[in-house]
Scaffold this motif. Structure first.
Motif, PDB file in Angstrom:
ATOM      1  N   ARG A   3       0.818  -1.202   0.000  1.00  0.00           N
ATOM      2  CA  ARG A   3       0.000   0.000   0.000  1.00  0.00           C
ATOM      3  C   ARG A   3       0.852   1.252   0.000  1.00  0.00           C
ATOM      4  O   ARG A   3       0.546   2.251  -0.622  1.00  0.00           O
ATOM      5  CB  ARG A   3      -0.935  -0.026   1.215  1.00  0.00           C
ATOM      6  N   PRO A  58      -2.025   2.158 -13.512  1.00  0.00           N
ATOM      7  CA  PRO A  58      -2.327   2.859 -14.769  1.00  0.00           C
ATOM      8  C   PRO A  58      -3.313   3.998 -14.561  1.00  0.00           C
ATOM      9  O   PRO A  58      -4.276   3.863 -13.820  1.00  0.00           O
ATOM     10  CB  PRO A  58      -2.951   1.766 -15.646  1.00  0.00           C
ATOM     11  N   VAL A 107     -18.965   1.479  -9.797  1.00  0.00           N
ATOM     12  CA  VAL A 107     -20.311   1.970 -10.064  1.00  0.00           C
ATOM     13  C   VAL A 107     -20.344   3.491  -9.996  1.00  0.00           C
ATOM     14  O   VAL A 107     -19.896   4.073  -9.012  1.00  0.00           O
ATOM     15  CB  VAL A 107     -21.310   1.368  -9.061  1.00  0.00           C
TER      16      VAL A 107
ATOM     17  N   LEU B  72     -15.170  13.185 -10.244  1.00  0.00           N
ATOM     18  CA  LEU B  72     -15.769  12.036  -9.570  1.00  0.00           C
ATOM     19  C   LEU B  72     -15.345  12.084  -8.096  1.00  0.00           C
ATOM     20  O   LEU B  72     -14.189  12.344  -7.796  1.00  0.00           O
ATOM     21  CB  LEU B  72     -15.235  10.751 -10.208  1.00  0.00           C
ATOM     22  N   MET B  77     -18.635   2.177   0.063  1.00  0.00           N
ATOM     23  CA  MET B  77     -19.932   1.749   0.556  1.00  0.00           C
ATOM     24  C   MET B  77     -19.870   1.286   1.987  1.00  0.00           C
ATOM     25  O   MET B  77     -19.097   0.395   2.315  1.00  0.00           O
ATOM     26  CB  MET B  77     -20.439   0.609  -0.287  1.00  0.00           C
ATOM     27  N   VAL B 107     -20.726  10.499  -8.273  1.00  0.00           N
ATOM     28  CA  VAL B 107     -20.194   9.707  -7.174  1.00  0.00           C
ATOM     29  C   VAL B 107     -19.741   8.336  -7.670  1.00  0.00           C
ATOM     30  O   VAL B 107     -20.494   7.640  -8.344  1.00  0.00           O
ATOM     31  CB  VAL B 107     -21.257   9.546  -6.075  1.00  0.00           C
ATOM     32  N   LEU B 108     -18.519   8.005  -7.390  1.00  0.00           N
ATOM     33  CA  LEU B 108     -17.998   6.679  -7.702  1.00  0.00           C
ATOM     34  C   LEU B 108     -18.109   5.831  -6.448  1.00  0.00           C
ATOM     35  O   LEU B 108     -17.389   6.041  -5.480  1.00  0.00           O
ATOM     36  CB  LEU B 108     -16.537   6.770  -8.144  1.00  0.00           C
ATOM     37  N   LEU B 109     -19.043   4.897  -6.479  1.00  0.00           N
ATOM     38  CA  LEU B 109     -19.261   4.021  -5.329  1.00  0.00           C
ATOM     39  C   LEU B 109     -18.295   2.872  -5.442  1.00  0.00           C
ATOM     40  O   LEU B 109     -18.222   2.224  -6.474  1.00  0.00           O
ATOM     41  CB  LEU B 109     -20.676   3.451  -5.399  1.00  0.00           C
ATOM     42  N   TYR B 111     -16.297  -0.621  -3.430  1.00  0.00           N
ATOM     43  CA  TYR B 111     -16.426  -1.617  -2.398  1.00  0.00           C
ATOM     44  C   TYR B 111     -15.093  -1.855  -1.730  1.00  0.00           C
ATOM     45  O   TYR B 111     -14.054  -1.852  -2.378  1.00  0.00           O
ATOM     46  CB  TYR B 111     -16.923  -2.916  -3.024  1.00  0.00           C
ATOM     47  N   LEU B 118      -9.097   0.409   5.038  1.00  0.00           N
ATOM     48  CA  LEU B 118      -8.356   1.149   4.019  1.00  0.00           C
ATOM     49  C   LEU B 118      -8.551   0.580   2.611  1.00  0.00           C
ATOM     50  O   LEU B 118      -8.204   1.228   1.618  1.00  0.00           O
ATOM     51  CB  LEU B 118      -6.856   1.120   4.367  1.00  0.00           C
ATOM     52  N   ASP B 119      -9.089  -0.602   2.536  1.00  0.00           N
ATOM     53  CA  ASP B 119      -9.204  -1.297   1.258  1.00  0.00           C
ATOM     54  C   ASP B 119      -9.997  -0.499   0.231  1.00  0.00           C
ATOM     55  O   ASP B 119     -11.079  -0.006   0.514  1.00  0.00           O
ATOM     56  CB  ASP B 119      -9.884  -2.658   1.483  1.00  0.00           C
ATOM     57  N   ASP B 122      -6.639   3.072  -2.066  1.00  0.00           N
ATOM     58  CA  ASP B 122      -5.345   3.201  -2.702  1.00  0.00           C
ATOM     59  C   ASP B 122      -5.415   3.095  -4.220  1.00  0.00           C
ATOM     60  O   ASP B 122      -4.850   3.904  -4.945  1.00  0.00           O
ATOM     61  CB  ASP B 122      -4.424   2.116  -2.144  1.00  0.00           C
ATOM     62  N   GLU B 123      -6.131   2.103  -4.664  1.00  0.00           N
ATOM     63  CA  GLU B 123      -6.211   1.877  -6.104  1.00  0.00           C
ATOM     64  C   GLU B 123      -6.795   3.091  -6.829  1.00  0.00           C
ATOM     65  O   GLU B 123      -6.270   3.534  -7.851  1.00  0.00           O
ATOM     66  CB  GLU B 123      -7.088   0.646  -6.361  1.00  0.00           C
ATOM     67  N   LEU B 124      -7.863   3.621  -6.265  1.00  0.00           N
ATOM     68  CA  LEU B 124      -8.510   4.765  -6.899  1.00  0.00           C
ATOM     69  C   LEU B 124      -7.626   6.001  -6.883  1.00  0.00           C
ATOM     70  O   LEU B 124      -7.618   6.802  -7.820  1.00  0.00           O
ATOM     71  CB  LEU B 124      -9.837   5.061  -6.210  1.00  0.00           C
ATOM     72  N   ARG B 126      -4.243   6.045  -6.783  1.00  0.00           N
ATOM     73  CA  ARG B 126      -3.100   5.849  -7.677  1.00  0.00           C
ATOM     74  C   ARG B 126      -3.503   5.945  -9.146  1.00  0.00           C
ATOM     75  O   ARG B 126      -2.716   6.368  -9.980  1.00  0.00           O
ATOM     76  CB  ARG B 126      -2.496   4.460  -7.428  1.00  0.00           C
ATOM     77  N   SER B 127      -4.691   5.505  -9.435  1.00  0.00           N
ATOM     78  CA  SER B 127      -5.107   5.548 -10.842  1.00  0.00           C
ATOM     79  C   SER B 127      -5.768   6.877 -11.166  1.00  0.00           C
ATOM     80  O   SER B 127      -6.323   7.046 -12.246  1.00  0.00           O
ATOM     81  CB  SER B 127      -6.058   4.385 -11.126  1.00  0.00           C
ATOM     82  N   THR B 128      -5.716   7.799 -10.218  1.00  0.00           N
ATOM     83  CA  THR B 128      -6.332   9.120 -10.367  1.00  0.00           C
ATOM     84  C   THR B 128      -7.771   9.013 -10.870  1.00  0.00           C
ATOM     85  O   THR B 128      -8.194   9.753 -11.743  1.00  0.00           O
ATOM     86  CB  THR B 128      -5.518  10.027 -11.316  1.00  0.00           C
ATOM     87  N   ARG B 151      -1.193  10.275   2.420  1.00  0.00           N
ATOM     88  CA  ARG B 151      -1.067  10.115   0.968  1.00  0.00           C
ATOM     89  C   ARG B 151      -1.362  11.414   0.240  1.00  0.00           C
ATOM     90  O   ARG B 151      -1.458  11.437  -0.970  1.00  0.00           O
ATOM     91  CB  ARG B 151      -2.022   9.015   0.480  1.00  0.00           C
TER      92      ARG B 151
END
Lengths: 343, 343
Positions: A3, A58, A107, B72, B77, B107-109, B111, B118-119, B122-124, B126-128, B151
């Motif tokens: 992370r 990406p 979503v 966005l 959730m 809104v980007l929902l 999961y 924290l899950d 991070d992905e969102l 980093r991928s902007t 971050r």
DNA sequence: ATGAAAGCGCTAACAC
DNA sequence: GTGTTAGCGCTTTCAT
């Protein structure tokens, strides 16, 4: 994937950064991410290392621009209904988001003017913001699906295409005629024979559907339905009024309601009459709402398999997005009866 | 903006298409969309015409790539809690999506594994994929906000920074100590003096907060609280158990519950004892859930102003995204008491 | 007030 | 297997 990439700078790393660190070209990094089998094992490992070290991910905008896919599914927020027990859609949204996540889709929740069933879709479609839509309120008429079809938009629906038997889009629905049937049969098994139905007005497709399950179960068991059915609005007060009328006139020992909201209306009538739910009279509702789950002594309710519905829809969505011409038969799911103290 | 552009082709029109039709350069069209004041009135009209005719809508991916803004907002959730009356978050999501739409944000929902707070973030990040987040469950500890801060992510929270008094991010919360206070005072006005409290365990910050409102109101009116408070889990069964104990021991005439879920637990106890809610005993809950709204004769409940909270958060978000260094004081909102038959 | 050039970060197509 | 080239649609300089 760690992370903390140890990297705090404002600008996230790009493909080029990874390529430089790994000593390969940008394309090779792209391949490492999207087609790992194309790389030699040692190159892949080196690139993967660099990716991990930099915490590379990406850029979604760039990828979307190039691939013309956003990996976003549009979902218009169902209208909030206060003063009712109807929260099935919220549960559906939950489970849909979860199911979509498993396949790498997020979503995009959007808002549309409740007075216009089409509001909001067009903008997202034109700006290529989403890859597809999930449509939920198909019983309100086929406006949304018809329009989406005419725009060649991709979509699936939770709810059968009631008014367009020839619709070609994938859909998933729950067989609530069957739901009413098992609810009624459950009451018959419990020894009831005068089982009333409190449902919606005749112009409600959903309502007639559910009602038919009750009628069918009653007739199958040789029970009369005369004087035992009523049709009304989906609200607490009209549920109460309907219960009042039917309790005075026909004195049923059990009632099946087309919704938990109507069931709560019935409870209001019982409360006033000082009747004990589950002892003096049995009640069954629909939706397995929080209300049915929490009100003492618990309301027996027909529970739609929303988790399964969401998974089926995501599966259909995947195929639809992979195969533009994809046409699937609709999927009809069976609800289960959650038995509680009210029966 | 007309919905039917008369244009059905698969590929949506681009800036270049509009430019060609209007007989201007691409930048001029871009300006027409983003800085209309820069154009001469007649040029603007011509371009606008072409835009309408083609049904042009800027491509979001391209725009995001260029401006580094997705418009966005990420919202993780909240976990679904079945068997409880807790649906406040759903109502919050509704009103937030609506408020965000008014400012051009969607809104980007997403999961996240319930076991890991924290899950998903991070992905969102980093991928902007998103410009900012709304964090909701701050009372579960400051993990999310602390991490987001480290971050350098942008975010606002619905819920005060309980454990970090020095947190700098904008937040909005509801003063539920005040809520407990008005609930208790309402009961005192109604003539009650033995008013019990059914709340959560001591380690619940939210719980202690609410409890203090009850204590304060009681003491202000010279009423004793000894033997009238209990602490338990937030579930129906423990609410019932707590009510059973306190009704046997202290015989209060009214109960204030830290949640509608606990209030429903109390109702289970009353049901078993054949006591009439609102006549034999008064009950007040928290959240103004659908359950409180629908169960007969209606449960008086402390209603958080979620609509206002959502609007405040969107406002803060706008400023935050406009001014990177934006630091606002937190906003504390007051709930209102919805009075129903239970009191 | 309008136009030309450059480039955001990525992947598809093709060369080597 | 890996590198090179081009371009997705847009906005931001900068020139006119």
């Amino acid at each position: 994937m760690p992370r903390s990439g140890g990297h705090i700078s404002a600008a996230p790393p790009t493909l080029a950064d990874v390529a430089e660190l790994a000593g390969v070209s940008r394309q090779t990094v792209s391949n490492a991410v999207n087609n790992p089998d194309l790389l030699r094992a040692d190159t892949l490992a080196r690139v993967q290392d660099a990716i991990d070290k930099l915490g590379y991910q990406p850029n979604r905008a760039a990828r979307s621009l190039r691939t013309r896919a956003s990996h976003l599914i549009g979902l218009r927020m169902p209208a909030l209904q206060e003063g009712t027990a109807n929260a099935m859609m919220d549960r559906f949204v939950h489970t849909f988001v979860e199911a979509a996540a498993e396949t790498g889709y997020h979503v995009l929740l959007f808002y549309g003017d409740p007075a216009d069933p089409l509001d909001g879709y067009d903008e997202l479609l034109r700006s290529t913001a989403v890859d597809a839509f999930v449509v939920t309120d198909t019983h309100l008429g086929g406006q949304q699906t018809t329009w989406l079809q005419s725009r060649r938009a991709r979509f699936v629906s939770f709810g059968r295409p009631w008014t367009q038997p020839d619709a070609k889009h994938p859909w998933v629905d729950v067989d609530l005629a069957y739901g009413a049937e098992i609810a009624t049969e459950h009451l018959i098994e419990r020894g009831h024979s005068k089982i009333a139905w409190i449902g919606w007005h005749k112009d409600s497709l959903l309502g007639e559907e559910r009602r038919s399950g009750w009628t069918h179960a009653m007739h199958t068991h040789g029970l009369s339905t005369t004087g035992l059915a009523s049709r009304t609005e989906d609200s607490i007060s009209s549920g109460k009024a309907a219960a009042d009328a039917i309790l005075d006139e026909t004195e049923p020992t059990a009632l099946v309601c087309a919704s938990d909201t109507l069931a709560m209306g019935v409870l209001h009538s019982l409360f006033e009459r000082r009747l004990r739910l589950g002892e003096d009279i049995a009640v069954v509702g629909f939706d397995d709402s929080q209300v049915a789950q929490t009100v003492p002594p618990g309301i027996t309710s027909v529970r739609p398999p929303l988790e399964e519905a969401a998974r089926e829809l995501v599966k259909a969505l995947e195929e639809l997005l992979a195969t533009p011409s994809y046409a699937a038969p609709g999927v009809m799911l069976k609800p289960v009866l959650t038995v509680r103290g009210s029966s």
